[in-house]
Design a protein around this motif. Structure first.
Motif, PDB file in Angstrom:
ATOM      1  N   GLY B  65      19.243  98.312  11.045  1.00  0.00           N
ATOM      2  CA  GLY B  65      18.859  99.496  11.828  1.00  0.00           C
ATOM      3  C   GLY B  65      19.961  99.907  12.781  1.00  0.00           C
ATOM      4  O   GLY B  65      19.784 100.804  13.594  1.00  0.00           O
ATOM      5  N   GLY B  66      21.099  99.257  12.689  1.00  0.00           N
ATOM      6  CA  GLY B  66      22.215  99.619  13.572  1.00  0.00           C
ATOM      7  C   GLY B  66      23.524  99.470  12.844  1.00  0.00           C
ATOM      8  O   GLY B  66      23.573  99.064  11.678  1.00  0.00           O
ATOM      9  N   GLY B  67      24.592  99.822  13.541  1.00  0.00           N
ATOM     10  CA  GLY B  67      25.931  99.652  12.979  1.00  0.00           C
ATOM     11  C   GLY B  67      26.473 100.888  12.308  1.00  0.00           C
ATOM     12  O   GLY B  67      27.677 101.008  12.106  1.00  0.00           O
ATOM     13  N   VAL B  68      25.569 101.816  11.926  1.00  0.00           N
ATOM     14  CA  VAL B  68      25.998 103.079  11.326  1.00  0.00           C
ATOM     15  C   VAL B  68      25.369 104.209  12.125  1.00  0.00           C
ATOM     16  O   VAL B  68      24.178 104.163  12.426  1.00  0.00           O
ATOM     17  N   ILE B  69      26.164 105.186  12.485  1.00  0.00           N
ATOM     18  CA  ILE B  69      25.638 106.322  13.238  1.00  0.00           C
ATOM     19  C   ILE B  69      25.960 107.592  12.459  1.00  0.00           C
ATOM     20  O   ILE B  69      27.133 107.891  12.212  1.00  0.00           O
ATOM     21  N   GLY B  70      24.910 108.291  12.058  1.00  0.00           N
ATOM     22  CA  GLY B  70      25.111 109.520  11.295  1.00  0.00           C
ATOM     23  C   GLY B  70      25.768 110.586  12.156  1.00  0.00           C
ATOM     24  O   GLY B  70      25.333 110.846  13.273  1.00  0.00           O
ATOM     25  N   ARG B  71      26.824 111.159  11.643  1.00  0.00           N
ATOM     26  CA  ARG B  71      27.505 112.242  12.365  1.00  0.00           C
ATOM     27  C   ARG B  71      27.723 113.411  11.413  1.00  0.00           C
ATOM     28  O   ARG B  71      28.294 113.256  10.345  1.00  0.00           O
ATOM     29  N   TYR B  72      27.246 114.572  11.848  1.00  0.00           N
ATOM     30  CA  TYR B  72      27.370 115.782  11.047  1.00  0.00           C
ATOM     31  C   TYR B  72      27.955 116.900  11.899  1.00  0.00           C
ATOM     32  O   TYR B  72      27.573 117.071  13.057  1.00  0.00           O
ATOM     33  N   CYS B  73      28.859 117.638  11.285  1.00  0.00           N
ATOM     34  CA  CYS B  73      29.478 118.768  11.974  1.00  0.00           C
ATOM     35  C   CYS B  73      28.564 119.989  11.830  1.00  0.00           C
ATOM     36  O   CYS B  73      27.939 120.171  10.779  1.00  0.00           O
ATOM     37  N   ASP B  74      28.467 120.810  12.867  1.00  0.00           N
ATOM     38  CA  ASP B  74      27.588 121.981  12.752  1.00  0.00           C
ATOM     39  C   ASP B  74      28.332 123.232  12.256  1.00  0.00           C
ATOM     40  O   ASP B  74      27.780 124.327  12.265  1.00  0.00           O
ATOM     41  N   HIS B  84      30.235 115.656   6.833  1.00  0.00           N
ATOM     42  CA  HIS B  84      29.620 114.341   7.071  1.00  0.00           C
ATOM     43  C   HIS B  84      30.738 113.427   7.546  1.00  0.00           C
ATOM     44  O   HIS B  84      31.740 113.255   6.842  1.00  0.00           O
ATOM     45  N   PHE B  85      30.571 112.869   8.701  1.00  0.00           N
ATOM     46  CA  PHE B  85      31.677 112.097   9.288  1.00  0.00           C
ATOM     47  C   PHE B  85      31.076 110.935  10.069  1.00  0.00           C
ATOM     48  O   PHE B  85      31.175 110.842  11.281  1.00  0.00           O
ATOM     49  N   HIS B  86      30.410 110.029   9.319  1.00  0.00           N
ATOM     50  CA  HIS B  86      29.636 108.965   9.959  1.00  0.00           C
ATOM     51  C   HIS B  86      30.535 107.902  10.604  1.00  0.00           C
ATOM     52  O   HIS B  86      31.628 107.626  10.129  1.00  0.00           O
ATOM     53  N   THR B  87      30.007 107.317  11.657  1.00  0.00           N
ATOM     54  CA  THR B  87      30.698 106.238  12.370  1.00  0.00           C
ATOM     55  C   THR B  87      30.123 104.897  11.932  1.00  0.00           C
ATOM     56  O   THR B  87      28.912 104.768  11.776  1.00  0.00           O
ATOM     57  N   MET B  88      31.005 103.909  11.768  1.00  0.00           N
ATOM     58  CA  MET B  88      30.537 102.531  11.537  1.00  0.00           C
ATOM     59  C   MET B  88      31.099 101.642  12.635  1.00  0.00           C
ATOM     60  O   MET B  88      32.262 101.787  13.028  1.00  0.00           O
ATOM     61  N   ARG B  89      30.250 100.763  13.147  1.00  0.00           N
ATOM     62  CA  ARG B  89      30.716  99.804  14.160  1.00  0.00           C
ATOM     63  C   ARG B  89      30.821  98.435  13.515  1.00  0.00           C
ATOM     64  O   ARG B  89      29.870  97.964  12.924  1.00  0.00           O
ATOM     65  N   SER B 115      38.128 107.878   6.768  1.00  0.00           N
ATOM     66  CA  SER B 115      39.127 108.841   7.243  1.00  0.00           C
ATOM     67  C   SER B 115      40.472 108.199   7.545  1.00  0.00           C
ATOM     68  O   SER B 115      41.477 108.892   7.703  1.00  0.00           O
ATOM     69  N   GLY B 116      40.505 106.875   7.680  1.00  0.00           N
ATOM     70  CA  GLY B 116      41.745 106.215   8.110  1.00  0.00           C
ATOM     71  C   GLY B 116      41.852 106.108   9.617  1.00  0.00           C
ATOM     72  O   GLY B 116      42.768 105.463  10.123  1.00  0.00           O
ATOM     73  N   LEU B 117      40.910 106.720  10.336  1.00  0.00           N
ATOM     74  CA  LEU B 117      40.959 106.673  11.812  1.00  0.00           C
ATOM     75  C   LEU B 117      40.099 105.516  12.334  1.00  0.00           C
ATOM     76  O   LEU B 117      38.948 105.361  11.930  1.00  0.00           O
ATOM     77  N   PHE B 118      40.688 104.748  13.232  1.00  0.00           N
ATOM     78  CA  PHE B 118      39.965 103.655  13.894  1.00  0.00           C
ATOM     79  C   PHE B 118      39.933 103.914  15.394  1.00  0.00           C
ATOM     80  O   PHE B 118      40.761 104.649  15.928  1.00  0.00           O
ATOM     81  N   ILE B 128      35.684 100.485  15.782  1.00  0.00           N
ATOM     82  CA  ILE B 128      34.939 101.681  15.391  1.00  0.00           C
ATOM     83  C   ILE B 128      35.669 102.346  14.226  1.00  0.00           C
ATOM     84  O   ILE B 128      36.842 102.710  14.349  1.00  0.00           O
ATOM     85  N   LEU B 129      34.963 102.481  13.123  1.00  0.00           N
ATOM     86  CA  LEU B 129      35.508 103.193  11.967  1.00  0.00           C
ATOM     87  C   LEU B 129      34.988 104.625  12.060  1.00  0.00           C
ATOM     88  O   LEU B 129      33.784 104.855  11.979  1.00  0.00           O
ATOM     89  N   LEU B 130      35.898 105.559  12.235  1.00  0.00           N
ATOM     90  CA  LEU B 130      35.501 106.940  12.524  1.00  0.00           C
ATOM     91  C   LEU B 130      35.574 107.806  11.278  1.00  0.00           C
ATOM     92  O   LEU B 130      36.672 108.129  10.815  1.00  0.00           O
ATOM     93  N   GLY B 131      34.435 108.134  10.713  1.00  0.00           N
ATOM     94  CA  GLY B 131      34.396 109.169   9.703  1.00  0.00           C
ATOM     95  C   GLY B 131      34.370 108.712   8.266  1.00  0.00           C
ATOM     96  O   GLY B 131      35.415 108.424   7.673  1.00  0.00           O
ATOM     97  N   THR B 132      33.162 108.676   7.700  1.00  0.00           N
ATOM     98  CA  THR B 132      33.028 108.482   6.253  1.00  0.00           C
ATOM     99  C   THR B 132      31.792 109.216   5.777  1.00  0.00           C
ATOM    100  O   THR B 132      31.078 109.822   6.579  1.00  0.00           O
ATOM    101  N   THR B 133      31.542 109.136   4.483  1.00  0.00           N
ATOM    102  CA  THR B 133      30.411 109.861   3.907  1.00  0.00           C
ATOM    103  C   THR B 133      29.316 108.868   3.505  1.00  0.00           C
ATOM    104  O   THR B 133      29.579 107.671   3.371  1.00  0.00           O
ATOM    105  N   THR B 134      28.116 109.387   3.315  1.00  0.00           N
ATOM    106  CA  THR B 134      26.951 108.528   3.071  1.00  0.00           C
ATOM    107  C   THR B 134      27.157 107.631   1.847  1.00  0.00           C
ATOM    108  O   THR B 134      26.820 106.445   1.878  1.00  0.00           O
ATOM    109  N   ASP B 135      27.748 108.181   0.791  1.00  0.00           N
ATOM    110  CA  ASP B 135      27.878 107.399  -0.442  1.00  0.00           C
ATOM    111  C   ASP B 135      28.851 106.224  -0.299  1.00  0.00           C
ATOM    112  O   ASP B 135      28.861 105.331  -1.143  1.00  0.00           O
ATOM    113  N   GLN B 136      29.645 106.210   0.743  1.00  0.00           N
ATOM    114  CA  GLN B 136      30.600 105.108   0.925  1.00  0.00           C
ATOM    115  C   GLN B 136      30.056 103.985   1.805  1.00  0.00           C
ATOM    116  O   GLN B 136      30.672 102.920   1.894  1.00  0.00           O
TER     117      GLN B 136
END
Lengths: 80, 424
Positions: B65-74, B84-89, B115-118, B128-136
């Motif tokens: 229930g944690g470790g992934v935070i859904g992030r969507y651009c408006d 879709h640019f989800h964060t993983m901790r 995304s390659g961004l940490f 913090i892994l910044l930016g991936t998609t749901t399927d990954q």
């Protein structure tokens, strides 16, 4: 039906009766007031594992919701 | 390679002598279209003076229930690569000790699937892994756990990833094995870390000594800070060497040159409880008055060391401002030995969590609950006896309430009979 399964059903029914779609853990526990929080957590986690509830998180806080059809797809399309 | 989006306002942040996150992201943007869009989106936010990220989501990995935070651009119409640019901790190793091959593998995973961004590291210490998609998400989680032996960290209404200072691994002052405590908390409370059921976030932080290098006292709901209960160890020869200019004061932190230490002005007069005295030859410390500020030890590290009977002070209740203002922790257990398997500590944690889960409102941190219901209620719930060392400021509150059980003879009170004698 065991008392555990009966409590899980009451949680699901309580969720269905609510107008809002997302609920805090503390609020869901009102559906089973005779059960302490630690035990309620186990039931709610079982419901999540069974796919009958799902998490929603802002990153700082977590809420629970009933799963719908194609939830992820709808979220990704900005429909929720 | 020319980037897609013009970013004149962000470009201002590349000027000057300081490192710039814009420079870093532009470098990655040459091979990662997400990073090009993230710069464009940020430029739009600067122009509009409002954020363009939606709030949260349902995405995650199975069973957690944690470790992934859904992030969507408006504005996916303008920036489709960050729609879709989800964060993983990712739970960092205790005290952040890494092997380079682990970091390289982590970079390879994230280069391929994200995304390659940490962000090394988030405020709780996670990678913090910044930016991936749901399927990954599941694929990344599988590789983290199976190839790197790493796990996701905490987010949401969970226990958050425990954090600790470098401890005995590299610090001579550490009174605790901070890595072992962090590891113990992490493993014992896996359920609380991954499956949210608290009113809000809960953070443990462990500092090896009262210098508190992880700022546990300001950031953790439960702070474990190393201390000692015997005397500060004094090497009088080394004290005289500092005064005589033979050693560099402050471990070289205020200059690398040797100079005579003005022990009266720089140490004795700055002691908050005035528990030290220098007679020109020897340093005397009245340890019973020492409040463990560490100033004298920091200034004369070759001469003074923490005592040998070490343990921890347990504090609770600090937090950054959200619902209420910022709070520092309060001392709850002035001294605890903190030796494996830490049963005394875990017994306290169980009682603390039961009380918070029972009485805490939604999004109410432990410190806010204590503020609302009172320290007395918290001490009662955790079976901790009040102690003068818990007092933050003497005479802060002039009202003292007693329970009948706490007073010899007690008393009884009948509100109904009182009301018969007194009209409302």
């Amino acid at each position: 039906m065991s008392s555990k399964e009966e409590a899980k059903e009451r949680i699901i029914n309580w969720m269905k009766e609510q107008k809002k779609s997302k609920h805090y853990f503390n609020d869901i526990c009102k559906a089973v007031p005779e059960i302490n929080m630690r035990e309620a957590k186990k039931l709610i986690n079982e419901l999540v594992s069974e796919g009958r509830l799902r998490y929603w998180t802002s990153g700082s806080t977590t809420m629970y919701m009933l799963p719908g059809v194609d939830d992820v797809e709808k979220e990704e399309k900005g429909m929720v | 390679m020319a980037l897609k989006h013009k970013t004149p306002m962000l470009d201002e942040l590349m000027k000057g002598p300081w490192p710039s996150f814009v420079t870093d992201i532009k470098r990655v943007a040459e091979r990662k279209p997400q990073c090009d869009d993230i710069l464009g989106l940020m430029e739009l936010s600067y122009k509009d003076r409002e954020g363009h990220w939606k709030h949260g989501g349902i995405v995650g990995v199975f069973g957690y229930g944690g470790g992934v935070i859904g992030r969507y651009c408006d504005r996916p119409d303008l920036f489709p690569n960050v729609a879709h640019f989800h964060t993983m901790r990712v739970n960092q190793p205790a005290s952040k000790f890494y092997k380079t091959d682990v970091l390289r593998k982590l970079c390879d995973i994230w280069e391929e699937k994200g995304s390659g961004l940490f962000n090394f590291h988030g405020s709780t210490g996670d990678i913090i892994l910044l930016g991936t998609t749901t399927d990954q998400l599941e694929a990344i989680f599988y590789e983290l756990t199976h190839e790197l032996g790493m796990d996701l960290g905490g987010s949401g209404s969970n226990m958050r990833t425990p954090e600790g200072c470098v401890g005995r691994a590299r610090c001579e002052w550490s009174c605790l094995d901070t890595q072992d405590i962090v590891y113990d908390i992490t493993m014992r409370y896996q359920d609380e870390l991954h499956r949210p059921a608290f009113p809000y976030k809960f953070k443990f932080k462990v500092s090896g000594c009262p210098n508190d290098c992880v700022a546990a006292i300001a950031r953790a709901d439960c702070s474990i800070i190393g201390t000692w209960r015997d005397k500060i160890r004094i090497d009088q020869e080394a004290v005289r060497a500092y005064v005589g200019g033979e050693l560099v004061p402050h471990g070289g932190a205020d200059g690398p040159e040797k100079r005579p230490l003005d022990i009266q002005a720089e140490v004795i007069d700055k002691c908050p409880t005035k528990c030290m005295e220098w007679d020109g030859k020897n340093l005397k410390i009245w340890d019973e008055d020492c409040v463990r500020c560490m100033h004298c030890i920091n200034i004369m590290p070759r001469a003074l060391r923490p005592g040998e009977d070490v343990g921890a002070t347990i504090l609770v209740g600090s937090k950054a401002p959200i619902l209420e203002g910022a709070q520092l922790s309060s001392v709850i257990i002035p001294f605890m030995k903190m030796e494996p398997p830490y049963e005394e500590f875990h017994e306290f944690v169980g009682k603390m969590w039961d009380w918070w889960m029972e009485h805490g409102k939604n999004r109410e941190r432990l410190g806010e609950l204590i503020q609302r219901l009172g320290m007395r209620e918290f001490l009662r719930a955790t079976d901790v006896k009040p102690d003068p060392r818990m007092v933050n400021t003497p005479r802060y509150n002039p009202y003292i309430f007693y329970d009948p059980d706490d007073v010899p003879g007690g008393w009884s009170r009948d509100p109904k009979a009182y009301r018969e004698r007194h009209q409302p």
